[in-house]
Every structure is written in structure tokens, then in C-alpha cells.
Design a protein around this motif. Structure first.
Motif, short mmCIF file in Angstrom:
data_model
loop_
_atom_site.label_atom_id
_atom_site.label_comp_id
_atom_site.label_asym_id
_atom_site.label_seq_id
_atom_site.Cartn_x
_atom_site.Cartn_y
_atom_site.Cartn_z
N VAL A 71 0.85 -1.19 0.00
CA VAL A 71 0.00 0.00 0.00
C VAL A 71 0.89 1.24 0.00
CG1 VAL A 71 -1.85 1.25 1.18
CG2 VAL A 71 -1.78 -1.24 1.30
N CYS A 103 1.09 5.10 0.40
CA CYS A 103 0.28 6.18 0.96
C CYS A 103 1.14 7.42 1.15
CB CYS A 103 -0.36 5.76 2.28
SG CYS A 103 0.79 5.14 3.53
N THR A 118 -3.15 4.66 -2.84
CA THR A 118 -4.30 5.14 -2.06
C THR A 118 -4.79 6.49 -2.57
OG1 THR A 118 -2.81 6.12 -0.42
CG2 THR A 118 -3.62 3.91 0.01
N THR A 144 1.02 -7.79 4.37
CA THR A 144 0.82 -6.43 3.85
C THR A 144 2.01 -5.56 4.23
OG1 THR A 144 -1.58 -6.62 4.01
CG2 THR A 144 -0.68 -4.40 3.94
N PHE A 176 3.13 -1.40 4.10
CA PHE A 176 2.82 -0.01 3.80
C PHE A 176 4.11 0.73 3.46
CE2 PHE A 176 -1.08 -1.09 5.86
CZ PHE A 176 -2.02 -0.19 5.39
N LEU A 204 0.05 4.80 11.33
CA LEU A 204 0.20 3.38 11.02
C LEU A 204 0.62 2.60 12.25
CD1 LEU A 204 1.93 3.69 7.53
CD2 LEU A 204 -0.32 2.69 7.96
#
Length: 399
Positions: free
Chosen positions: A26, A28, A159, A255, A257, A278
């Protein structure tokens, strides 16, 4: 570095991409920092290294589709043509269409008659295309859909850009609060409890509020809301359940980030907020991608020395201008080396910028000493094809 300054650990993106346990990445960060390009470059590099990848982006810019060799991107994953040298990997890309995603959910989880009622409802049409948080919620929903298909072994998510950090994590709760809120319950009282019960509610004190809402929204809008929630009510539990499942999926070790930022005060301030948020939500942070970092091949020549050399090439003050020398005032461009002076001054400016960016990066790393960092050198032009995306992917891996 001198002075006891700690160097941030290096983010090894190739190791992250090659790890079969990494199923979701992800990206971001705040808007305008190169988040979408970073996601696309990571997806391309992972596919080149043998992964089966889908990139989910929210960027409607046509140039991103063109950089991937596609005429356009839409809500359906499209195969991206890859070079022959790719080690058996594949790459698909799609652009989130929040309304189409919402429509697909309705069509999949409601019988045809009820789905038709919902899709035709004016309040639903407004909610699905413009309600605050809908885009973020649908990004979560689409991520869950892609993961459940098991078609790809890596999903890279760009995102939605938002002023508030990690809005896409909050969107399910926000939508839930909206549809469970007092106002919606009041407006839909007739559909939930019958007309007489509604009149009783009005008589005990809600009549004034309902009258105000009717006056503001209009009787037709009020009826649209009531009809929508009545048809939608049986589906909403599934919305919540899927959102909670996806949220838990984001917390798993599979996952990763990546916070994307540029070496600028506002962007790194936002990046700090993302890192802290986070951590609070127990989301697995892989590191920071510091994008558009300036460098110089002549870094050994400091700004001070460069400016001193430029000054040395200029005429001495008053040289050839004293009346005894038979001259008037020296012209402003009297130097014999105008290009050299300009180049030295330009280099000094670049070195000053590099120093400022380094201080900002060190400040971030001092506040977050355990966060690995990958630096991407500023490119001379925008990304416009797969070759340019490949350069970004290589820069991420060879900081």
C-alpha cells in the motif's frame, strides 16, 4: 556522517518485492509526491522479477495509462504489455471507479428487483458519486475484491489523495456512522416502524427537526432517502463485515505499507503523521520512499568553494575603470568566463538545495530512527513510458 548523526537504514525494495509472503503493498502519502508513479514502478519491477501483479490506482491521469502502454485505464484490470526479458511475471493495471464499484456491490449482493430500486434512487446516485469518504471506502472494497480472487500474488495499491492522513482506513467507520446515525434513523422512521409510530415520534419532540430537514432537503429528497435506506438496509451488514475483513487483512504480515514523500517540509511532516498513525493502528510499515531527491555528480565541490571560484573569475573591483588607466566604468559582463561563472553559481544553488533536503531527511530519521528509507533521484522529465517506469523501479532498488 559527522556529529553523531544517525544514518537511516536502507529500504531494500527488491527484497520486499521478491518475498512471496508479501501479498499487498500500500503506497500512501499526501498528494503530489509521486505516489501513483511509485506504485506503478513497483508493480512493473515486481512483474519483471516474476510476480503476478495488479496495480490499483486512483489517478485518472491519461499519461499513467500511456506510460503502461495502454490507451486508458478503467475499473477492470487490464494486462500491461511487458518486455520479453520478464522472468515469467505478469502485470495488470486498473483505475478505481468508485461509482462503478459501488454499483457492482449492489448488483452482487441484492436481488435484481432490489438492486434496480437502489441503482435508480437519486439519493444513492449522489451518495455513490460524491459523498465524502465514498472513494476511500470503495478503494478498500476493491482491494478486498482483488484479494479474494487469488488471481494475483501481489496487489499494489495507490491510495486516494486526501488532506487527512489515511482517510481510506477511516472510511468504513465513517460510512457506517453516517448510515447508522440519528438523522438517518429519524428520516427513515416511517419505513422502519410504520406511519403511526412515526407520528408518535413526531409528537414527542422530533416534529420540529423533521420539519426543518424537510424544508432544507425538500419532501422529494426526504422520500428518496427513506426509499434508499429501506432498500439498502439489508445489505449494509455485508458492507461492514467486508470492510472489517479488509482492515484486518491490512494488519497482517503479508501487507506492507510504504509512505511516499518528497524532501520538502510539508510532505515530510505529513509522512511523519502517516508513520505515527500506522503505528497506532498496528499496520505493518515497510519504510519511506523519499522521492525526487536532488543529487550532483560533482558533490565534492561544496557550495562555498563554488561561489568562491565564481567570484575569483569576476574582474577585481575597480579594475580597468580608474581614470588613470584611461577607462570608464567596467561593463557588468566584463568577465572573460561568463559561462563558467554561471555554471559555478548554478552548482552552488544545487548544493545548497541538496544540503537543505539532507537536513530535512535527517530530521525525519531522527524522529523515526527505525524507518528504512529508499531515495529516488529527481528525474529530468515526467514518466511517459514503461522505460521511464523501469528507471524509477531501478532507482528504488539501487539507492
Amino acid at each position: 556522517m559527522s556529529g553523531g548523526t544517525k544514518v537511516a537504514p536502507r529500504l531494500d525494495t527488491d527484497r520486499l518485492l521478491d518475498d512471496p509472503r508479501t501479498r499487498i503493498i500500500v503506497c500512501c502519502g499526501s498528494g503530489g509526491v509521486g505516489k501513483t508513479t511509485t506504485a506503478a514502478a513497483l508493480g512493473l519491477r515486481a512483474a519483471e522479477r516474476g510476480r503476478h501483479v495488479v496495480v490499483l490506482t486512483v489517478d485518472p491521469a491519461r499519461r499513467l495509462a500511456q506510460s503502461m502502454g495502454l490507451s486508458s485505464l478503467d475499473n477492470t484490470p487490464r494486462p500491461v504489455p511487458l518486455p520479453d526479458a520478464t522472468e515469467g511475471g505478469t502485470l495488470d493495471a486498473m483505475m478505481l471507479d468508485m461509482k462503478r464499484t459501488f454499483d457492482e456491490i449492489v448488483e452482487a449482493h441484492a436481488d435484481p428487483d432490489r438492486a434496480g430500486q437502489i441503482l435508480a434512487n437519486p439519493f444513492y446516485q449522489s451518495l455513490s458519486s460524491s459523498f465524502a469518504g465514498t472513494q476511500e471506502y470503495m478503494a478498500m472494497e476493491k482491494l478486498g475484491q482483488l484479494r479474494r480472487t487469488e488471481r494475483w500474488d501481489l496487489i499494489v495499491v495507490d491510495t486516494p489523495p486526501s488532506r487527512s492522513a489515511l482517510d481510506f482506513l477511516d472510511a468504513p467507520q465513517r460510512l457506517s456512522r453516517f448510515l447508522d446515525g440519528r438523522l438517518i434513523k429519524l428520516l427513515t422512521a416511517p419505513t422502519r416502524a410504520g406511519g403511526r409510530a412515526y407520528l408518535k415520534v413526531v409528537n414527542v419532540g422530533f416534529g420540529m427537526l423533521t420539519g426543518i430537514v424537510t424544508k432544507v432537503l425538500g419532501a422529494q429528497v426526504l422520500r428518496d432517502v427513506q426509499t434508499f435506506v429501506s432498500a439498502f438496509d439489508t445489505m449494509f451488514g455485508g458492507f461492514r463485515e467486508r470492510a472489517e475483513d479488509t482492515y484486518r487483512l491490512l494488519q497482517t504480515p503479508g501487507t506492507a505499507f510504504l509512505v511516499v514523500a518528497t524532501p520538502e517540509p510539508d510532505a515530510l511532516r505529513e509522512a511523519s503523521y502517516f508513520v505515527e498513525r500506522l503505528s497506532e493502528d498496528r499496520m505493518p510499515l515497510a519504510g519511506l520512499v523519499l522521492n525526487r531527491v536532488h543529487r550532483s555528480p560533482a558533490a565534492r565541490l561544496s557550495a562555498a568553494r563554488s561561489l568562491a571560484a565564481a567570484e575569483a573569475l569576476l574582474p577585481a573591483a575597480g579594475e580597468n575603470s580608474h581614470p588613470a588607466n584611461g577607462g570608464g566604468a567596467a561593463p557588468a559582463d566584463a568577465t572573460k568566463y561568463p559561462l563558467a561563472v554561471a555554471a559555478l553559481r548554478l552548482h552552488a544553488e544545487r548544493m545548497q538545495l541538496i544540503a537543505a533536503e539532507r537536513r530535512l531527511a535527517q530530521r525525519f530519521s531522527a524522529a523515526h530512527p527505525g524507518v528504512p528509507v529508499a531515495r529516488v533521484t529527481a528525474q529530468p522529465e515526467d514518466v511517459h513510458d514503461l522505460a521511464a517506469l523501469k528507471v524509477i523501479g531501478e532507482a528504488l532498488s539501487h539507492d
